[in-house]
Design an enzyme around this catalytic site. Structure first.
Site, PDB file in Angstrom:
ATOM      1  N   GLY A 157       3.500   9.893  12.524  1.00 11.72           N
ATOM      2  CA  GLY A 157       4.203  10.986  13.532  1.00 11.72           C
ATOM      3  C   GLY A 157       5.730  10.297  13.380  1.00 11.72           C
ATOM      4  O   GLY A 157       6.151   9.407  12.845  1.00 11.72           O
ATOM      5  N   THR A 194       1.377  16.845  21.052  1.00 13.59           N
ATOM      6  CA  THR A 194       2.618  17.303  21.253  1.00 13.59           C
ATOM      7  C   THR A 194       3.050  18.624  21.287  1.00 13.59           C
ATOM      8  O   THR A 194       4.271  19.148  21.660  1.00 13.59           O
ATOM      9  CB  THR A 194       3.887  16.546  20.753  1.00 13.59           C
ATOM     10  N   ASP A 251       9.223  14.032  29.658  1.00 21.63           N
ATOM     11  CA  ASP A 251       9.998  14.691  30.881  1.00 21.63           C
ATOM     12  C   ASP A 251       9.186  15.485  31.319  1.00 21.63           C
ATOM     13  O   ASP A 251       9.493  15.945  32.264  1.00 21.63           O
ATOM     14  CB  ASP A 251      11.469  14.962  30.293  1.00 21.63           C
ATOM     15  N   TYR A 266       0.061  20.019  28.763  1.00 27.99           N
ATOM     16  CA  TYR A 266       0.807  19.042  28.074  1.00 27.99           C
ATOM     17  C   TYR A 266       1.272  18.033  29.338  1.00 27.99           C
ATOM     18  O   TYR A 266       0.969  16.783  29.042  1.00 27.99           O
ATOM     19  CB  TYR A 266       2.057  19.398  27.362  1.00 27.99           C
ATOM     20  N   ASP A 280      -9.419   5.841  15.264  1.00 33.11           N
ATOM     21  CA  ASP A 280      -9.635   6.612  16.510  1.00 33.11           C
ATOM     22  C   ASP A 280      -9.305   6.197  17.979  1.00 33.11           C
ATOM     23  O   ASP A 280     -10.317   5.230  18.314  1.00 33.11           O
ATOM     24  CB  ASP A 280     -11.015   7.524  16.195  1.00 33.11           C
ATOM     25  N   ILE A 281      -8.267   6.394  18.308  1.00 34.62           N
ATOM     26  CA  ILE A 281      -7.790   5.833  19.738  1.00 34.62           C
ATOM     27  C   ILE A 281      -8.735   6.315  20.733  1.00 34.62           C
ATOM     28  O   ILE A 281      -8.685   5.976  22.090  1.00 34.62           O
ATOM     29  CB  ILE A 281      -6.474   5.608  19.872  1.00 34.62           C
ATOM     30  N   TRP A 311      12.910  15.631  23.978  1.00 31.97           N
ATOM     31  CA  TRP A 311      13.686  16.581  22.978  1.00 31.97           C
ATOM     32  C   TRP A 311      13.681  15.623  21.609  1.00 31.97           C
ATOM     33  O   TRP A 311      14.907  15.533  20.926  1.00 31.97           O
ATOM     34  CB  TRP A 311      15.078  16.992  23.405  1.00 31.97           C
ATOM     35  N   ALA A 357       0.123  11.229  20.334  1.00 31.65           N
ATOM     36  CA  ALA A 357      -0.120  12.113  21.511  1.00 31.65           C
ATOM     37  C   ALA A 357      -0.144  13.610  20.630  1.00 31.65           C
ATOM     38  O   ALA A 357      -0.013  13.742  19.658  1.00 31.65           O
ATOM     39  CB  ALA A 357       1.215  12.180  22.209  1.00 31.65           C
TER      40      ALA A 357
END
Length: 292
Positions: A10, A66, A108, A133, A40-41, A158, A64
């Site tokens: 990522g 996202t 955030d 999310y 594979d987490i 961001w 994650a």
């Protein structure tokens, strides 16, 4: 130290691969995509086996779900929960068993979209996410805190980089190919260059003393419209008009924050982290993209 980086393909993971090249520590980069060692987490046994086999001292969890809008689709709910809620707890459990350190990246979106007014959000601001999310990311934070492991949770916002899909690359494409675009001008935050976050993470890990939550984004603030205008202007895309619009012009199932600037006082004070201005970092990214 032996450091495991999850989600290494990522945006943030790719930047950590770059900034860690001169490190004296041993890094192990994993993901589920091509280009990285597979791990594979969401599989507790697989994580424990990997940690044991490689003597992992620190996990940097950059993995994650996202895609904020797609997270609202019930079809994706299981995947979102597995990555954002369950996996952090699994990683935390593995570190708790070995007295290792988990550094987890959060968002955030754990805050109420209407929190803070025009005041930067501190780590102690009450959490009240209003999206799938945000809810799942908060659940991930809570799982880590309940595990008893040593942890650093870093909330950011961001995020963009030279890699993957992000706002900067989308705007570069649109402003070079469209005569006009409309961009939301009633949501304010701070663009965060993933390279800056990667550098901050590698600086604070050796300084760890006690578990806690910290905020990191670049300095300053702007709206998405102002961000897009800066991107187009620096890139010299003068033939595209960037027009301001309201969030109501882009209906969404996600209630996005009107103001999500993060207060970085704590991370700067405790770890002497230097935080660049967002516009300066944007210029660096564009240079790395060969735009400037």
């Amino acid at each position: 130290m032996n450091i495991l980086v999850t989600g290494a393909c990522g945006q943030l993971g790719r930047e950590i691969q770059i900034v860690s090249r001169d490190s004296a520590d041993n890094f192990f980069f994993t993901d589920v995509c091509d280009g990285c060692e597979k791990l594979d987490i969401t599989d507790s046994d697989a994580v424990r086996a990997y940690v044991s086999a490689h003597g992992i001292d620190v996990i940097l969890n950059c993995a994650a779900w996202t895609n904020v809008d797609a997270a609202e689709d019930p079809v994706n709910r299981g995947f979102v929960e597995a990555l954002n809620s369950t996996a952090p707890g699994i990683l935390a459990g593995a570190m708790q068993e070995t007295d290792g350190l988990l550094v987890h990246i959060s968002t955030d979106y754990v805050f109420c979209p209407d929190a803070g007014g025009n005041v930067p959000l501190g780590e102690d601001e009450a959490t009240a996410p209003a999206s799938v999310y945000g809810i799942t990311k908060l659940e991930g934070e809570q799982a880590i805190q309940k595990s008893g492991c040593r942890y650093l949770i870093i909330r950011t916002a961001w995020l963009y980089s030279e890699y993957g899909r992000n706002f900067v690359k989308t705007m570069l494409n649109l402003t070079s190919s469209k005569p006009a675009i409309s961009v939301v001008n009633d949501q304010k935050g701070t663009p965060t260059y993933a390279l800056d976050l990667a550098k901050a993470i590698l600086k604070i890990v050796p300084q760890f003393k006690e578990s806690g939550i910290y905020h990191f984004s670049d300095e300053g603030e702007c709206t998405w419209f102002e961000f897009a205008t800066a991107i187009a202007g620096l890139a010299g895309h003068k033939n595209c008009k960037v027009l301001p619009c309201s969030s109501e012009d882009f209906p969404s199932r996600v209630h996005r924050p009107a103001y999500s600037v993060l207060d970085k006082t704590r991370i700067k004070a405790e770890f002497a982290v230097e935080v660049p201005q967002w516009l300066d970092s944007l210029k660096v990214c564009l240079k790395n993209l060969n735009v400037l």
